[in-house]
Design a protein around this motif. Structure first.
Motif, PDB file in Angstrom:
ATOM      1  N   ALA A   1       0.833  -1.209   0.000  1.00  0.00           N
ATOM      2  CA  ALA A   1       0.000   0.000   0.000  1.00  0.00           C
ATOM      3  C   ALA A   1       0.866   1.258   0.000  1.00  0.00           C
ATOM      4  N   ARG A   2       2.022   1.215   0.665  1.00  0.00           N
ATOM      5  CA  ARG A   2       2.936   2.362   0.679  1.00  0.00           C
ATOM      6  C   ARG A   2       3.572   2.587  -0.694  1.00  0.00           C
ATOM      7  N   GLU A   3       4.012   1.504  -1.306  1.00  0.00           N
ATOM      8  CA  GLU A   3       4.754   1.598  -2.564  1.00  0.00           C
ATOM      9  C   GLU A   3       3.842   1.801  -3.777  1.00  0.00           C
ATOM     10  N   HIS A   4       2.602   1.356  -3.661  1.00  0.00           N
ATOM     11  CA  HIS A   4       1.658   1.433  -4.785  1.00  0.00           C
ATOM     12  C   HIS A   4       0.311   1.984  -4.303  1.00  0.00           C
ATOM     13  N   PRO A   5       0.298   3.226  -3.830  1.00  0.00           N
ATOM     14  CA  PRO A   5      -0.945   3.755  -3.239  1.00  0.00           C
ATOM     15  C   PRO A   5      -2.119   3.797  -4.211  1.00  0.00           C
ATOM     16  N   GLY A   6      -1.863   4.127  -5.458  1.00  0.00           N
ATOM     17  CA  GLY A   6      -2.944   4.189  -6.428  1.00  0.00           C
ATOM     18  C   GLY A   6      -3.457   2.816  -6.816  1.00  0.00           C
ATOM     19  N   VAL A   7      -2.542   1.890  -7.035  1.00  0.00           N
ATOM     20  CA  VAL A   7      -2.935   0.520  -7.368  1.00  0.00           C
ATOM     21  C   VAL A   7      -3.671  -0.094  -6.183  1.00  0.00           C
ATOM     22  N   TYR A   8      -3.179   0.167  -4.967  1.00  0.00           N
ATOM     23  CA  TYR A   8      -3.866  -0.348  -3.782  1.00  0.00           C
ATOM     24  C   TYR A   8      -5.296   0.189  -3.721  1.00  0.00           C
ATOM     25  N   GLU A   9      -5.458   1.471  -3.959  1.00  0.00           N
ATOM     26  CA  GLU A   9      -6.803   2.048  -3.944  1.00  0.00           C
ATOM     27  C   GLU A   9      -7.674   1.431  -5.032  1.00  0.00           C
ATOM     28  N   ALA A  10      -7.077   1.126  -6.172  1.00  0.00           N
ATOM     29  CA  ALA A  10      -7.826   0.509  -7.271  1.00  0.00           C
ATOM     30  C   ALA A  10      -8.385  -0.856  -6.873  1.00  0.00           C
TER      31      ALA A  10
END
Length: 195
Positions: free
Chosen positions: A96-105
């Motif tokens: 979630a830290r490294e890929h905040p947008g992908v995590y939100e997706a």
């Protein structure tokens, strides 16, 4: 001058570009126009890979869930019991830290009841049930525990992303303390003695 189509553009490349856009600029900036511009193609070319923005969101959600599952599964290799739960939890938060947008997706699929989205998510549930086996959780008890662990990890990640942790304390140490406290609750239950 209009963009020139790229030969051999595949879904994986498109989703990697969409994920990069989401991580760098936020999920709200992932549109067909912005993605096409990033890829140097015309927006209609994207329709060869999915059906409009809802189709892109669905594919990006599944892409993110698969990526999250992969990092969690890697973290679980060679460890078991509490060590596995702690390693997988750290991997989740790091993703979630490294890929905040992908995590939100991963949370924004147009239809979270879609069969493809559910199948992708089921892999994370199965992994989570496996790493909690040291606590002898079965059936509904195991699924309740998975919900609890996910709630902790998502809540922690969301608060961190939104700047909710301002105290000068190590965030990873806080995470480990919270997960250990969660697991201690199962250790005290006569039905769930850890190995």
């Amino acid at each position: 001058m209009s963009p020139r189509p790229k030969i051999g553009l595949d879904l994986k490349t498109i989703l990697e570009a969409a994920g990069g856009l989401a991580d760098q600029q936020g999920i709200q900036e992932v549109s067909l126009a912005n993605l096409a511009k990033k890829l140097g193609i015309r927006p209609p070319s994207l329709y060869n890979h999915f059906d409009g923005l809802p189709g892109l969101r669905k594919k990006l959600a599944i892409y993110g869930i698969d990526k999250l599952h992969a990092v969690m599964a890697d973290a679980a290799i060679g460890v078991s019991g509490t060590e596995a739960v702690l390693a997988v939890s750290q991997a989740y938060v790091n993703f979630a830290r490294e890929h905040p947008g992908v995590y939100e997706a991963t949370l924004l699929a147009p239809d979270p009841e879609d069969v493809d989205v559910l199948q992708a998510g089921a892999k994370i549930v199965e992994l989570s049930v496996r790493i909690l086996q040291a606590y002898h959780l079965e059936g509904a008890s195991a699924l309740h525990a998975v919900r609890g662990l996910r709630s902790i990890l998502h809540g922690f990640s969301s608060l961190e992303q939104r700047g909710g942790f301002k105290m000068a304390l190590d965030l990873d140490e806080s995470l480990m303390i919270i997960i250990k406290a969660f697991l201690a609750g199962f250790a005290g239950d006569s039905l769930t003695t850890p190995e």
